[in-house]
Design an enzyme around this catalytic site. Structure first.
Site, PDB file in Angstrom:
ATOM      1  N   HIS A   1       0.836  -1.091  -0.148  1.00 57.14           N
ATOM      2  CA  HIS A   1      -0.222   0.128  -0.040  1.00 57.14           C
ATOM      3  C   HIS A   1       0.936   1.145  -0.034  1.00 57.14           C
ATOM      4  O   HIS A   1       1.918   1.309   0.567  1.00 57.14           O
ATOM      5  CB  HIS A   1      -0.752   0.089   1.158  1.00 57.14           C
TER       6      HIS A   1
ATOM      7  N   ASP B   1      -7.849  -5.270  -0.120  1.00 55.78           N
ATOM      8  CA  ASP B   1      -8.360  -6.201  -1.453  1.00 55.78           C
ATOM      9  C   ASP B   1      -7.916  -7.668  -1.212  1.00 55.78           C
ATOM     10  O   ASP B   1      -8.321  -8.657  -1.818  1.00 55.78           O
ATOM     11  CB  ASP B   1      -7.727  -5.637  -2.596  1.00 55.78           C
TER      12      ASP B   1
HETATM   13  C1  SDX Z   1      -6.362   0.211  -2.935  1.00 58.24           C
HETATM   14  O1  SDX Z   1      -4.279   4.443  -2.032  1.00 58.24           O
HETATM   15  C2  SDX Z   1      -5.356   3.837  -1.395  1.00 58.24           C
HETATM   16  O2  SDX Z   1      -5.996   4.048  -0.277  1.00 58.24           O
HETATM   17  C3  SDX Z   1      -6.034   2.865  -2.117  1.00 58.24           C
HETATM   18  C4  SDX Z   1      -6.915   1.793  -1.574  1.00 58.24           C
HETATM   19  C5  SDX Z   1      -8.377   2.580  -1.090  1.00 58.24           C
HETATM   20  O3  SDX Z   1      -8.932   2.115  -0.112  1.00 58.24           O
HETATM   21  O4  SDX Z   1      -8.867   3.427  -2.014  1.00 58.24           O
HETATM   22  O5  SDX Z   1      -6.390   1.339  -0.299  1.00 58.24           O
HETATM   23  C6  SDX Z   1      -7.547   0.426  -2.172  1.00 58.24           C
HETATM   24  O6  SDX Z   1      -5.927   0.266  -4.079  1.00 58.24           O
HETATM   25  C7  SDX Z   1      -5.418  -0.926  -2.367  1.00 58.24           C
HETATM   26  C8  SDX Z   1      -4.211  -1.389  -3.208  1.00 58.24           C
HETATM   27  C9  SDX Z   1      -4.556  -2.519  -4.140  1.00 58.24           C
HETATM   28  N1  SDX Z   1      -3.448  -2.747  -5.028  1.00 58.24           N
HETATM   29  C10 SDX Z   1      -2.962  -3.956  -5.025  1.00 58.24           C
HETATM   30  O7  SDX Z   1      -3.256  -4.962  -4.090  1.00 58.24           O
HETATM   31  C11 SDX Z   1      -2.103  -4.405  -6.199  1.00 58.24           C
HETATM   32  C12 SDX Z   1      -0.784  -4.880  -5.344  1.00 58.24           C
HETATM   33  N2  SDX Z   1       0.072  -3.711  -4.793  1.00 58.24           N
HETATM   34  C13 SDX Z   1       1.037  -2.981  -5.337  1.00 58.24           C
HETATM   35  O8  SDX Z   1       1.246  -3.110  -6.754  1.00 58.24           O
HETATM   36  C14 SDX Z   1       1.407  -1.706  -4.729  1.00 58.24           C
HETATM   37  O9  SDX Z   1       1.760  -2.120  -3.402  1.00 58.24           O
HETATM   38  C15 SDX Z   1       0.667  -0.689  -4.454  1.00 58.24           C
HETATM   39  C16 SDX Z   1       0.139  -0.278  -5.937  1.00 58.24           C
HETATM   40  C17 SDX Z   1      -0.738  -0.707  -3.713  1.00 58.24           C
HETATM   41  C18 SDX Z   1       1.205   0.579  -4.173  1.00 58.24           C
HETATM   42  O10 SDX Z   1       2.332   0.677  -4.960  1.00 58.24           O
HETATM   43  P1  SDX Z   1       3.562   1.974  -4.572  1.00 58.24           P
HETATM   44  O11 SDX Z   1       3.127   2.602  -3.264  1.00 58.24           O
HETATM   45  O12 SDX Z   1       3.750   2.709  -5.851  1.00 58.24           O
HETATM   46  O13 SDX Z   1       4.860   0.894  -4.074  1.00 58.24           O
HETATM   47  P2  SDX Z   1       5.813   0.738  -5.476  1.00 58.24           P
HETATM   48  O14 SDX Z   1       5.227  -0.125  -6.461  1.00 58.24           O
HETATM   49  O15 SDX Z   1       6.830   1.471  -5.523  1.00 58.24           O
HETATM   50  O16 SDX Z   1       6.641  -0.829  -4.573  1.00 58.24           O
HETATM   51  C19 SDX Z   1       7.600  -0.154  -3.795  1.00 58.24           C
HETATM   52  C20 SDX Z   1       8.196  -1.913  -3.781  1.00 58.24           C
HETATM   53  C21 SDX Z   1       9.018  -2.301  -5.069  1.00 58.24           C
HETATM   54  O17 SDX Z   1       9.854  -3.109  -4.978  1.00 58.24           O
HETATM   55  P3  SDX Z   1      11.506  -2.493  -5.094  1.00 58.24           P
HETATM   56  O18 SDX Z   1      11.384  -1.908  -6.563  1.00 58.24           O
HETATM   57  O19 SDX Z   1      11.688  -1.335  -4.143  1.00 58.24           O
HETATM   58  O20 SDX Z   1      12.463  -3.645  -4.972  1.00 58.24           O
HETATM   59  O21 SDX Z   1       7.651  -2.902  -3.130  1.00 58.24           O
HETATM   60  C22 SDX Z   1       7.385  -3.915  -4.343  1.00 58.24           C
HETATM   61  C23 SDX Z   1       7.805  -3.301  -5.234  1.00 58.24           C
HETATM   62  O22 SDX Z   1       8.022  -4.053  -6.306  1.00 58.24           O
HETATM   63  N3  SDX Z   1       5.996  -4.224  -4.054  1.00 58.24           N
HETATM   64  C24 SDX Z   1       5.600  -5.592  -4.185  1.00 58.24           C
HETATM   65  C25 SDX Z   1       4.058  -5.396  -3.896  1.00 58.24           C
HETATM   66  N4  SDX Z   1       3.747  -3.944  -3.990  1.00 58.24           N
HETATM   67  C26 SDX Z   1       4.922  -3.341  -3.936  1.00 58.24           C
HETATM   68  N5  SDX Z   1       6.071  -6.651  -4.730  1.00 58.24           N
HETATM   69  C27 SDX Z   1       5.102  -7.643  -4.595  1.00 58.24           C
HETATM   70  N6  SDX Z   1       3.969  -7.693  -4.532  1.00 58.24           N
HETATM   71  C28 SDX Z   1       3.352  -6.487  -4.124  1.00 58.24           C
HETATM   72  N7  SDX Z   1       2.091  -6.522  -4.091  1.00 58.24           N
END
Ligand code: SDX
Length: 429
Positions: free
Chosen positions: A306, A363
């Site tokens: 998140h 989710d």
């Molecule tokens: C919702 O914003 C809100 O409030 C949203 C929400 C709401 O109520 O409105 O809470 C609802 O959208 C919840 C999120 C639902 N999405 C997912 O579950 C999809 C999976 N999660 C991600 O793709 C990710 O965690 C996000 C999109 C939720 C957040 O992305 P960020 O903050 O841009 O983080 P990032 O992509 O920059 O990741 C940081 C690191 C990376 O690794 P490094 O490059 O540092 O090595 O964490 C890793 C990412 O690769 N990472 C994950 C991951 N999420 C982040 N690795 C594996 N699995 C994951 N789910």
């Protein structure tokens, strides 16, 4: 003594005021930055940028705190209802008994779509994604209320809000029925919000479906837990569109489109598809987690991580508990829940997830509840959109009623070609 921030640029020191929120969040007010320095800021994804002051929802991502108008989500989940929470978010305080009754009656009075709306449904192909239908039909519904287009809608805001909140549910149910080639089931006055949705989804012209109290309560709780979440992607979209003066229904339709993405509200659908893939493969989850940790796989543990929560999402904790309770009351089990729990346990002990502070979000478990209610996977983001509607309405109102409100128009750092001149086509190689 008011704190200030100092920025040193090209030998000069500039000072900017510091803004402190009611929960002691601090922000540097850079509204004069470009005028004073000629510089702008750059913040991909707005991870460090506050777009506004808001009094609706507070999140402390480090501590896993979520409050609607100051009230903790855990107390609201335990004691309130989706419609009472909708009133709290939209009107800014908990309603009296009489106010709640009036708001609930407004929802009932406005639950029907204009009969001509049925013709719009005919135009969609059977396999149209219900989020596409939802966004289109919210805008179509708005066409029946020309008063929406007035600049000042404050004198009948409550009715327009109730209309949107009530009809989004009817549109969603009709979209499902259309996709299954089933006749539309109209809402019934005697049913409350969540019950009426299940009725419109699963009843037949010849007989009403059974509305199990535990199923109705589970859906109402799911809506409540999704009701708002401050400046997330789709709510920021609603605010962006509202800042141009667009009407409430147009803003909500834009919010649906932003929410649809698999990184946002579409994640609940992606989680179940991920769990089903793991289940079909016979993997206990460990092989999948190894794929996720291998960046070249491009896989993510959907439902984890998140932008704000660097701790357990408080909503996920409540939903996980509700999964166990609902399945027990229905006398059912779900192998996907077992896989999800194994994935969570393994991930929370794995360095990859620990160092990135990745926890289950709203989710990760919500789809298990929706499956138990018989809701098809492609309707999961629609359930999220229905739940988020009161939040979008509250944020629309906060923007529309802001006397200092300005259109949202971010700047950019241009990295394209410098000055070029037109080359006639016969001189191009
Ligand atoms: C919702 O914003 C809100 O409030 C949203 C929400 C709401 O109520 O409105 O809470 C609802 O959208 C919840 C999120 C639902 N999405 C997912 O579950 C999809 C999976 N999660 C991600 O793709 C990710 O965690 C996000 C999109 C939720 C957040 O992305 P960020 O903050 O841009 O983080 P990032 O992509 O920059 O990741 C940081 C690191 C990376 O690794 P490094 O490059 O540092 O090595 O964490 C890793 C990412 O690769 N990472 C994950 C991951 N999420 C982040 N690795 C594996 N699995 C994951 N789910």
């Amino acid at each position: 003594m008011n704190q200030v921030a100092e920025i040193k640029l090209e030998g000069r020191v500039y000072t900017f005021p510091v803004v402190v929120g009611t929960e002691q969040e601090k922000a540097i007010d850079i509204r004069e930055l470009r005028n004073q320095t000629g510089y702008i800021t750059l913040d991909d994804g707005y991870a460090n940028t506050g777009s506004c002051r808001s009094a609706i929802t507070f999140i402390d991502g480090e501590k896993g705190i979520l409050r609607y108008r100051g009230i903790p989500i855990e107390e609201l989940a335990e004691q309130s209802s989706f419609i009472e929470v909708s009133y709290l978010l939209i009107m800014g305080r908990l309603p009296t008994r009489a106010e709640l009754r009036r708001f609930s009656d407004l929802l009932t009075q406005n639950q029907m779509l204009h009969e001509d709306m049925k013709f719009h449904f005919e135009g969609f192909p059977p396999n149209a994604h219900p989020m596409a239908i939802l966004s289109a039909m919210i805008n179509a519904a708005g066409c029946y209320y020309p008063e929406l287009l007035r600049r000042d809608i404050s004198d009948h805001f409550e009715t327009l809000a109730a209309r949107l909140l009530s009809q989004v549910r009817t549109i969603a149910a009709f979209a499902y029925r259309k996709s299954r080639g089933l006749p539309f089931i109209y809402p019934k006055t005697q049913y409350k919000y969540a019950a009426n949705f299940l009725h419109m989804m699963f009843s037949h012209p010849s007989e009403d479906c059974e509305l199990k109290p535990e199923a109705v309560r589970a859906l109402d709780l799911l809506f409540l837990l999704h009701a708002d979440h401050e400046q997330n992607c789709s709510t920021s979209t609603v605010r962006m569109v509202a800042s141009s003066g667009a009407n409430l229904f147009a803003c909500a339709a834009a919010g649906v489109c932003a929410l649809w993405g698999p990184l946002h509200g579409g994640a609940n659908q992606a989680v179940i598809e991920m769990l089903e893939e793991i289940h079909r493969s016979g993997d206990d989850g460990r092989k999948f987690l190894e794929q996720v940790k291998n960046k070249s796989s491009g896989r993510r543990l959907m439902g984890f991580g998140h932008r704000v929560y660097k701790n357990y999402d408080p909503r996920a904790r409540i939903i996980k508990r509700q999964c166990d309770e609902l399945l027990a009351k229905l006398g059912r089990t779900d192998p996907l829940l077992d896989i999800a729990k194994r994935l969570e346990e393994a991930a929370l002990q794995d360095e990859y997830f620990i160092e990135r502070k990745l926890y289950p979000n709203v989710d990760f478990y919500s789809g298990i509840i929706m499956r138990a209610l018989g809701i098809p996977v492609n309707m999961f983001p629609v359930i999220f959109a229905i739940g988020r509607m009161p939040g979008w309405i509250a944020h629309y109102r906060e923007v529309a009623e802001d006397p200092q409100g300005r259109i949202y128009r971010p700047r950019q750092v241009y990295v394209g070609p410098t000055l070029q001149h037109y080359v006639p086509i016969d001189q191009r190689t």
